[in-house]
Design an enzyme around this catalytic site. Sequence first.
Site, short mmCIF file in Angstrom:
data_model
loop_
_atom_site.label_atom_id
_atom_site.label_comp_id
_atom_site.label_asym_id
_atom_site.label_seq_id
_atom_site.Cartn_x
_atom_site.Cartn_y
_atom_site.Cartn_z
N SER A 288 0.85 -1.18 0.00
CA SER A 288 0.00 0.00 0.00
C SER A 288 0.88 1.23 0.00
CB SER A 288 -0.91 0.00 1.22
OG SER A 288 -0.51 1.01 2.12
N LYS A 289 0.35 2.27 -0.57
CA LYS A 289 1.16 3.47 -0.73
C LYS A 289 1.57 4.07 0.61
CE LYS A 289 -0.50 3.96 -5.29
NZ LYS A 289 -1.41 4.48 -6.28
N ARG A 290 0.90 3.67 1.64
CA ARG A 290 1.21 4.23 2.96
C ARG A 290 2.25 3.40 3.71
NH1 ARG A 290 -3.64 3.14 3.26
NH2 ARG A 290 -4.45 4.07 1.38
#
Length: 475
Positions: A246-248
């Site tokens: 995930s981009k986070r």
Amino acid sequence: MKNIRVRYAPSPTGHLHIGNARTALFNYLFARANDGKFIVRIEDTDISRNVETGIDSQMSYLKWLGLDWDESINKDGGYGPYRQLERLDIYQKYAEQLLEMGLAYKCYCSAEELEAEREAMKDKGYDKLHYSRKCLGKPDMDKPHTIRFKVPDNKEYTFNDLVKGDVTFKSEDIGDWAILKRNKIPTYNFACAVDDYLMEISHVLRGEDHITNTPKQLMVLDAFEWERPIYGHMTLIVNENNKKLSKRDESIIQFIEQYHQKGFLPEALFNFISLLGFSPESKEEILSKEEIINLFNAKRLSTSPATFDKDKLHYINNRYVKTLSDEETLSLCKPFLDKAGIGEGQEDDWFVSLIKVFKDRLVYGEQIVSLYHDFFEQPYALEDEAFAFMQQEGVKTLVETFKSKIESLDSFTPDTIKTTIKEAGKATQMKGKMLFMPIRIAVSGSMHGPDLPQMMNLMGKALLLENLDKTLQKL
RNA sequence: GGCCCGUUGGAGAAGCGGUUCAACUCACUAGCCUUUCACGCUAGCAUUCACGGGUUCGAAUCCCGUACGGGUCACCA
């Protein structure tokens, strides 16, 4: 045989993500390995999420990775436009056709209404939160509306997935879904199906997260009696905790741009990414783009998730760094050294010798800075293991001898330093490991490090003598 | 919760019914090489393929169940 045409269809919502890069890369490989065309189509139908620089950023990093396309917004192949916002009239036309065929209907419900409806169903414990169809059959009104696809009853959608094999979905598990939004812009699944047909896409290779979208796209294709492409759903890339990247997630660098900025090499990244969910029939894993293309075979796409292995990436990048020439390594590392203020005012020769010392263990460009700091600017400390080694007989005399010879040395170069080491060895009857190791430890405090004469030369005479003194004090 | 998918050593990952089937790679350990270090080279590293049952002369490989993990259920893509 049908022409092979594959596409990578990013939405320009940000920078090129490693997962998208992988999708692009495998489509590219598939095209190149099968003498087909690789198309980049921009799916920008979510106008609220589009980022102005998104397209440029994505495409320039695709290029940086070595993925060149045959057709796209800047390279017409006769199937354009390649940007969905420029194809709105097309989707409009087909949506209306579906309306006329009775396979779609207008829905006047507001987002709030729909949300309330879903909540109510959830409260009742329903598994299927499908649209109630309450607008089905309503007379035409001059009101804002979406257009919904009327999902057929009791139909099974089966497709032979290139990587998963036969996959079946039942129509009863899918609710009537919107094909055209209130703003007349198509939804992803509708635009995608229409474009795949019109652009004569033969194979759709995408992430497994799209697998449940496939039946919706098949309904559209079937409604118009259009030929289906062959689908292949690649497993997701997951982190060490088996979660979809995930981009986070901060444990893994997510964007290609960041790798570029850290001084990773595009060829190495290409190699590494190609191994994510694919295993070439080859004993060697360090492979050039051409080799990977030759080895590529969709049958060898794996069915279980691909874990992003940072160690492996580092290993691969290091392998590529080692093949660089002095000039290439210099241009890779120099910007980072400059930025860190290392070697200010030094000639290129100095930088080349610095880089040479570390090249074998250099993983990525930026790392040159920390390698330098670790060896030359770390406060001197004698490691336990090293201290034990220094307890051996004759070591202290050797270090003292070496020190006095260095003090009287006029010309301080790797060569003269090496000679000095030899002389100290002769004078004290020490040789081999018992000669080099005590000196290495006395100079650096550690039993491990770069080539000795090179390292000492870079340290400079003053620091070298300072460290020798510190060591002698402890013996 | 429904629907889809997955589960092989410390890590990645091949193999998908049978005499080298548990490759290959990373990491680790040992040895060799280089008068040191690192690189490089060589060797070692799963009596076993999530668990339970079944099919079979024979299963990591096929079937069923259980557990665990993941994906997806938008007027996002």
